[in-house]
Design an enzyme around this catalytic site. Sequence first.
Site, PDB file in Angstrom:
ATOM      1  CE1 TYR A 163      -3.599   2.604   0.624  1.00  0.00           C
ATOM      2  CE2 TYR A 163      -2.331   3.244   2.561  1.00  0.00           C
ATOM      3  CZ  TYR A 163      -3.353   3.486   1.670  1.00  0.00           C
ATOM      4  OH  TYR A 163      -4.147   4.612   1.806  1.00  0.00           O
ATOM      5  CE  LYS A 167      -3.749   5.450  -1.695  1.00  0.00           C
ATOM      6  NZ  LYS A 167      -4.845   6.158  -2.383  1.00  0.00           N
TER       7      LYS A 167
HETATM    8  P1  NAP Z   1     -13.358   2.799   1.808  1.00  0.00           P
HETATM    9  O1  NAP Z   1     -14.410   3.216   2.774  1.00  0.00           O
HETATM   10  O2  NAP Z   1     -12.928   1.377   1.754  1.00  0.00           O
HETATM   11  O3  NAP Z   1     -13.806   3.301   0.356  1.00  0.00           O
HETATM   12  C1  NAP Z   1     -13.032   2.983  -0.774  1.00  0.00           C
HETATM   13  C2  NAP Z   1     -13.846   3.284  -2.000  1.00  0.00           C
HETATM   14  O4  NAP Z   1     -13.054   2.963  -3.145  1.00  0.00           O
HETATM   15  C3  NAP Z   1     -15.125   2.446  -2.086  1.00  0.00           C
HETATM   16  O5  NAP Z   1     -16.143   3.203  -2.660  1.00  0.00           O
HETATM   17  C4  NAP Z   1     -14.708   1.311  -3.014  1.00  0.00           C
HETATM   18  O6  NAP Z   1     -15.793   0.703  -3.703  1.00  0.00           O
HETATM   19  C5  NAP Z   1     -13.850   2.130  -3.968  1.00  0.00           C
HETATM   20  N1  NAP Z   1     -13.064   1.279  -4.854  1.00  0.00           N
HETATM   21  C6  NAP Z   1     -12.178   0.300  -4.544  1.00  0.00           C
HETATM   22  N2  NAP Z   1     -11.717  -0.285  -5.667  1.00  0.00           N
HETATM   23  C7  NAP Z   1     -12.315   0.348  -6.704  1.00  0.00           C
HETATM   24  C8  NAP Z   1     -12.258   0.216  -8.104  1.00  0.00           C
HETATM   25  N3  NAP Z   1     -11.507  -0.724  -8.698  1.00  0.00           N
HETATM   26  N4  NAP Z   1     -12.992   1.054  -8.881  1.00  0.00           N
HETATM   27  C9  NAP Z   1     -13.765   1.986  -8.308  1.00  0.00           C
HETATM   28  N5  NAP Z   1     -13.902   2.148  -6.986  1.00  0.00           N
HETATM   29  C10 NAP Z   1     -13.170   1.342  -6.199  1.00  0.00           C
HETATM   30  O7  NAP Z   1     -11.996   3.623   2.069  1.00  0.00           O
HETATM   31  P2  NAP Z   1     -11.713   5.150   2.414  1.00  0.00           P
HETATM   32  O8  NAP Z   1     -11.071   5.184   3.744  1.00  0.00           O
HETATM   33  O9  NAP Z   1     -12.901   5.989   2.133  1.00  0.00           O
HETATM   34  O10 NAP Z   1     -10.556   5.444   1.343  1.00  0.00           O
HETATM   35  C11 NAP Z   1     -10.692   6.348   0.291  1.00  0.00           C
HETATM   36  C12 NAP Z   1      -9.307   6.768  -0.134  1.00  0.00           C
HETATM   37  O11 NAP Z   1      -8.632   7.391   0.962  1.00  0.00           O
HETATM   38  C13 NAP Z   1      -8.392   5.626  -0.581  1.00  0.00           C
HETATM   39  O12 NAP Z   1      -7.659   6.034  -1.715  1.00  0.00           O
HETATM   40  C14 NAP Z   1      -7.455   5.440   0.610  1.00  0.00           C
HETATM   41  O13 NAP Z   1      -6.207   4.909   0.221  1.00  0.00           O
HETATM   42  C15 NAP Z   1      -7.337   6.860   1.096  1.00  0.00           C
HETATM   43  N6  NAP Z   1      -6.908   6.999   2.492  1.00  0.00           N
HETATM   44  C16 NAP Z   1      -7.679   6.540   3.507  1.00  0.00           C
HETATM   45  C17 NAP Z   1      -7.261   6.728   4.811  1.00  0.00           C
HETATM   46  C18 NAP Z   1      -8.067   6.260   5.981  1.00  0.00           C
HETATM   47  O14 NAP Z   1      -7.562   6.379   7.137  1.00  0.00           O
HETATM   48  N7  NAP Z   1      -9.293   5.765   5.791  1.00  0.00           N
HETATM   49  C19 NAP Z   1      -6.052   7.405   5.081  1.00  0.00           C
HETATM   50  C20 NAP Z   1      -5.289   7.858   4.006  1.00  0.00           C
HETATM   51  C21 NAP Z   1      -5.737   7.670   2.713  1.00  0.00           C
HETATM   52  P3  NAP Z   1     -16.554  -0.619  -3.122  1.00  0.00           P
HETATM   53  O15 NAP Z   1     -17.556  -0.114  -2.127  1.00  0.00           O
HETATM   54  O16 NAP Z   1     -17.152  -1.215  -4.344  1.00  0.00           O
HETATM   55  O17 NAP Z   1     -15.499  -1.486  -2.471  1.00  0.00           O
END
Ligand code: NAP
Length: 245
Positions: A163, A167
């Site tokens: 991961y 990134k």
């Molecule tokens: P999340 O709740 O798991 O949401 C991820 C989203 O991405 C979901 O809508 C998922 O769809 C979608 N997705 C995954 N694979 C995909 C694909 N092939 N095509 C289209 N959509 C896809 O996670 P989140 O925490 O909101 O994360 C969003 C972003 O923030 C990510 O890029 C993550 O790396 C980044 N981030 C998160 C955190 C954190 O602490 N949460 C911190 C830093 C960065 P499905 O519902 O179909 O699975």
Amino acid sequence: MKSALVTGANKGIGFEVVKELVRNGFFVYLGSRKLENGMAAVNQLKTEGITNVEAILLDVTDEESVKAARASLGEKVKVLDVLVNNAGISGGFPQSALNATIDQFKTVYDTNVFGVVRVTQAFIDLLQQSNQPRIVNVSTAMASLSLAADPASGSYDHKLAVYQSSKSALNMYTINLAYELRNTAFKVNAVCPGYTQTDFTGHQGTSTPAEAGKRIAKYALIGPDGPTGKYVSEEYFPEPASCPW
Ligand code: NAP
């Protein structure tokens, strides 16, 4: 009315980014790799009085899906003002530099790196029609090479080889993209939402999805004097200039 596309917006941070952009006057296309989940998200927003939103089927790992989404959006708008590349996956745990499989790397890179390239390249012509185009790539403080290499940093002992490296690659793509677009009105930045309570983290974290959504949307809303080619992680580095890549 300005328009925006947010990938992976059916839940989590992307869903909150959609809300924030609609509140700021945008019509938002809510990307979802499963249409039923996108429609459910739109219906949820409607119950909250948020109506300037439409679901769009978009799997960032699927070339045909990206092409179809571009064609479908092109029938609705001639200009796209904002692209938020939010869709991302962790790739599961554990992730060891010595033991992670090539398949694990390929799967995560296909979403977190190649997915962003695919979507950006597919929609760039619509973005180029905007007089204030913005691209926000959702990154993470864990992508910082400086922090990951510093034993004094709080995240030093939190390593996820697959991961984190995906990134970091996304950050470098962001710099290259911003550089190529430097003589235009584009603003292209990589932004960390903060450690956020979503499915991604098992609902652990120091930020709510709403707080994270605001941090990301802020860089979709920056004016002509805003930064470009920067990496921002405001939860950890409130002064953006001090944020280590
Ligand atoms: P999340 O709740 O798991 O949401 C991820 C989203 O991405 C979901 O809508 C998922 O769809 C979608 N997705 C995954 N694979 C995909 C694909 N092939 N095509 C289209 N959509 C896809 O996670 P989140 O925490 O909101 O994360 C969003 C972003 O923030 C990510 O890029 C993550 O790396 C980044 N981030 C998160 C955190 C954190 O602490 N949460 C911190 C830093 C960065 P499905 O519902 O179909 O699975």
